[in-house]
Design a protein around this motif. Structure first.
Motif, PDB file in Angstrom:
ATOM      1  N   VAL A   1    -120.746 -30.806  45.962  1.00  0.00           N
ATOM      2  CA  VAL A   1    -121.201 -31.360  44.688  1.00  0.00           C
ATOM      3  C   VAL A   1    -120.672 -32.783  44.574  1.00  0.00           C
ATOM      4  O   VAL A   1    -119.465 -33.010  44.695  1.00  0.00           O
ATOM      5  N   ASP A   2    -121.574 -33.728  44.352  1.00  0.00           N
ATOM      6  CA  ASP A   2    -121.180 -35.123  44.201  1.00  0.00           C
ATOM      7  C   ASP A   2    -120.742 -35.362  42.758  1.00  0.00           C
ATOM      8  O   ASP A   2    -121.562 -35.497  41.860  1.00  0.00           O
ATOM      9  N   ASN A   3    -119.429 -35.434  42.532  1.00  0.00           N
ATOM     10  CA  ASN A   3    -118.903 -35.602  41.175  1.00  0.00           C
ATOM     11  C   ASN A   3    -118.307 -36.996  40.960  1.00  0.00           C
ATOM     12  O   ASN A   3    -117.458 -37.175  40.085  1.00  0.00           O
ATOM     13  N   VAL A   4    -118.740 -37.963  41.756  1.00  0.00           N
ATOM     14  CA  VAL A   4    -118.221 -39.327  41.627  1.00  0.00           C
ATOM     15  C   VAL A   4    -119.360 -40.261  41.242  1.00  0.00           C
ATOM     16  O   VAL A   4    -120.414 -40.268  41.885  1.00  0.00           O
ATOM     17  N   ASN A   5    -119.125 -41.055  40.195  1.00  0.00           N
ATOM     18  CA  ASN A   5    -120.096 -42.060  39.774  1.00  0.00           C
ATOM     19  C   ASN A   5    -119.454 -43.428  39.948  1.00  0.00           C
ATOM     20  O   ASN A   5    -118.506 -43.777  39.247  1.00  0.00           O
ATOM     21  N   LEU A   6    -119.976 -44.196  40.883  1.00  0.00           N
ATOM     22  CA  LEU A   6    -119.376 -45.487  41.220  1.00  0.00           C
ATOM     23  C   LEU A   6    -120.001 -46.658  40.469  1.00  0.00           C
ATOM     24  O   LEU A   6    -119.583 -47.799  40.669  1.00  0.00           O
ATOM     25  N   THR A   7    -120.981 -46.398  39.622  1.00  0.00           N
ATOM     26  CA  THR A   7    -121.717 -47.496  38.993  1.00  0.00           C
ATOM     27  C   THR A   7    -120.796 -48.467  38.267  1.00  0.00           C
ATOM     28  O   THR A   7    -120.916 -49.690  38.394  1.00  0.00           O
ATOM     29  N   SER A   8    -119.850 -47.930  37.500  1.00  0.00           N
ATOM     30  CA  SER A   8    -118.962 -48.791  36.716  1.00  0.00           C
ATOM     31  C   SER A   8    -117.931 -49.512  37.578  1.00  0.00           C
ATOM     32  O   SER A   8    -117.289 -50.454  37.115  1.00  0.00           O
ATOM     33  N   LYS A   9    -117.755 -49.083  38.809  1.00  0.00           N
ATOM     34  CA  LYS A   9    -116.749 -49.674  39.693  1.00  0.00           C
ATOM     35  C   LYS A   9    -117.324 -50.757  40.599  1.00  0.00           C
ATOM     36  O   LYS A   9    -116.574 -51.440  41.300  1.00  0.00           O
ATOM     37  N   LEU A  10    -118.645 -50.902  40.591  1.00  0.00           N
ATOM     38  CA  LEU A  10    -119.278 -51.879  41.476  1.00  0.00           C
ATOM     39  C   LEU A  10    -119.248 -53.274  40.858  1.00  0.00           C
ATOM     40  O   LEU A  10    -119.240 -53.424  39.631  1.00  0.00           O
TER      41      LEU A  10
END
Length: 436
Positions: free
Chosen positions: A204-213
């Motif tokens: 399960v992909d539980n990481v959202n990198l949008t805010s870290k880019l």
């Protein structure tokens, strides 16, 4: 995903190898510092001597005699050497070793980023291939029903043998594609196991990198130039090369050392003994060394120039990687929406073609073509979602921010300074800080 990244950070053999290499480099600081420390040696020697002299003239006897003499000396001694001045070679060697440690730390950070990127890529590949296998199986089930329906229509006189053959051909093609998809899934699971040490189950992909880019490509380039470990390592390597030049140039300067010796020699036959002690101040002034040191200095200066060029080269490579990663991320993000629209449109089209087939306005081949288009659109969507996720991790890696802190991983962070502090000033001891 967080568990996978944490496992890769903690257990990956390649990363553990890089950490071991850094610990080895740490020891160079202690080795360099030993250049100004005293050296102390003890010595023990035992000998057996026998002398026989023929024709020795003794005046009191008025004749020549033969004399025998046996001696068994035992000598014990202690010597020391204390370097006082070595043309600043030790000082520059220590600075060179410290710069090498800093460079190796950045290489370790670069290795950490590479392993975390590999883990994220392997994770997303498993999810992608599992989804494709699911789509292929659904396609096989659908086409199996089409084969059955074609045969039923043929039996009641509403279909043709051509319809049956077309359905069977598409069904066989779908089975072949399912086999390839399952092979790809097995391979991706093996890669995931290699990188993380975990078995791929219910990912399960539980990481959202949008805010870290980074918010823009210009911002990404700025961060990368200041923070990327490959660039930072190359900058420290310039210092390594610079101090190497200074160390070699120090061989042209005088060297001063203090030497001392104390000892006692026993005559085991008579129990007599003699003591010796000596202190010497040595000054060595190099005049000509055969040209070897001069060549080494010139060579070191060329290495220094190479290191400076390497910094510029890596800056260009990092810039290219950032622009490429940014473009791939943006392209993948844009393609997801297009792929979703395509899947929705193909689903409606397939439903319409099936209904039209029932009233005789469409052929079996039309249904099969529409089903193929739908599966292709669904696979394209799955690949686009995977590409966006991997591109996000690649973008973070390209700017030097793909690390434990950015990803908020719950893992014991490796502290390279602990080993360095434990060994940098160590005067003696064979055991490593971890007890080996």
């Amino acid at each position: 995903m967080t568990d996978s990244l944490a496992a890769a950070y903690s257990n990956n053999p390649q990363l553990n190898q890089a950490r071991a290499q850094l610990r080895s480099i740490d020891e160079n600081v202690a080795i360099a510092k030993s250049g100004l420390r005293p050296q102390l040696f003890a010595s023990l020697s035992a000998a057996s001597q026998y002398n026989k002299t023929h024709g020795f003239y003794v005046s009191s006897l008025g004749s020549k005699v033969t004399m025998d003499n046996a001696d068994n000396p035992l000598t014990m001694g202690l010597s020391f050497t204390q370097p006082i001045f070595q043309g600043f070679q030790t000082k520059n060697s220590v600075l060179q070793a410290k710069a090498a440690v800093r460079a190796q730390r950045e290489l370790l950070r670069n290795s950490e980023q590479s392993i975390l990127l590999d883990a994220a890529t392997a994770f997303e590949d498993v999810i992608q291939n599992a989804a494709i296998v699911k789509l292929r199986r659904s396609d096989v089930d659908f086409l199996q029903e089409q084969v059955k329906a074609s045969k039923d229509r043929l039996d009641v006189g509403e279909g043709t043998r051509t319809d049956v053959s077309q359905s069977e051909a598409r069904y066989a093609e779908a089975v072949s594609e399912l086999n390839f998809a399952e092979a790809n899934l097995a391979a991706s699971k093996a890669t995931y196991r290699q990188v993380t040490g975990l078995e791929a189950r219910n990912l399960v992909d539980n990481v959202n990198l949008t805010s870290k880019l980074p918010p823009s490509v210009d911002s990404a380039l700025s961060v990368a130039q200041d923070n990327h470990p490959a660039i930072q390592s190359s900058i420290h390597n310039v210092d390594v090369a610079l101090y190497n030049v200074k160390t070699l140039e120090g061989q042209f300067l005088p060297g001063v050392s203090l030497n001392g010796q104390v000892g006692r020699t026993y005559d085991t036959g008579t129990s007599d003994y003699a003591d010796q002690a000596q202190v010497t101040l040595n000054v060595d002034i190099p005049i000509y060394q055969g040209g070897r040191v001069s060549a080494q200095v010139r060579q070191a200066k060329e290495d220094l120039g190479y290191s400076r060029i390497q910094v510029d080269l890596l800056r260009d490579q990092v810039r290219q990687a950032v622009v490429s990663a940014w473009s791939q991320y943006k392209a993948a993000a844009a393609s997801i929406q297009a792929a979703r629209t395509g899947v929705f449109a193909q689903q409606l089209a397939l439903q319409g073609v099936i209904e039209e087939q029932k009233v005789g306005q469409r052929t079996t081949l039309d249904v099969l073509d529409s089903q193929r288009d739908l599966v292709t659109a669904q696979v394209t969507l799955v690949e686009a979602e995977r590409n966006k996720a991997v591109a996000a991790y690649a973008l973070l890696s390209s700017v030097g921010r793909l690390g434990v802190d950015t990803l908020s991983l719950r893992v014991a962070r490796y502290q390279p300074k602990q080993h360095y502090e434990a060994v940098k000033d160590k005067w003696f001891g064979l055991r490593t800080p971890d007890g080996r």
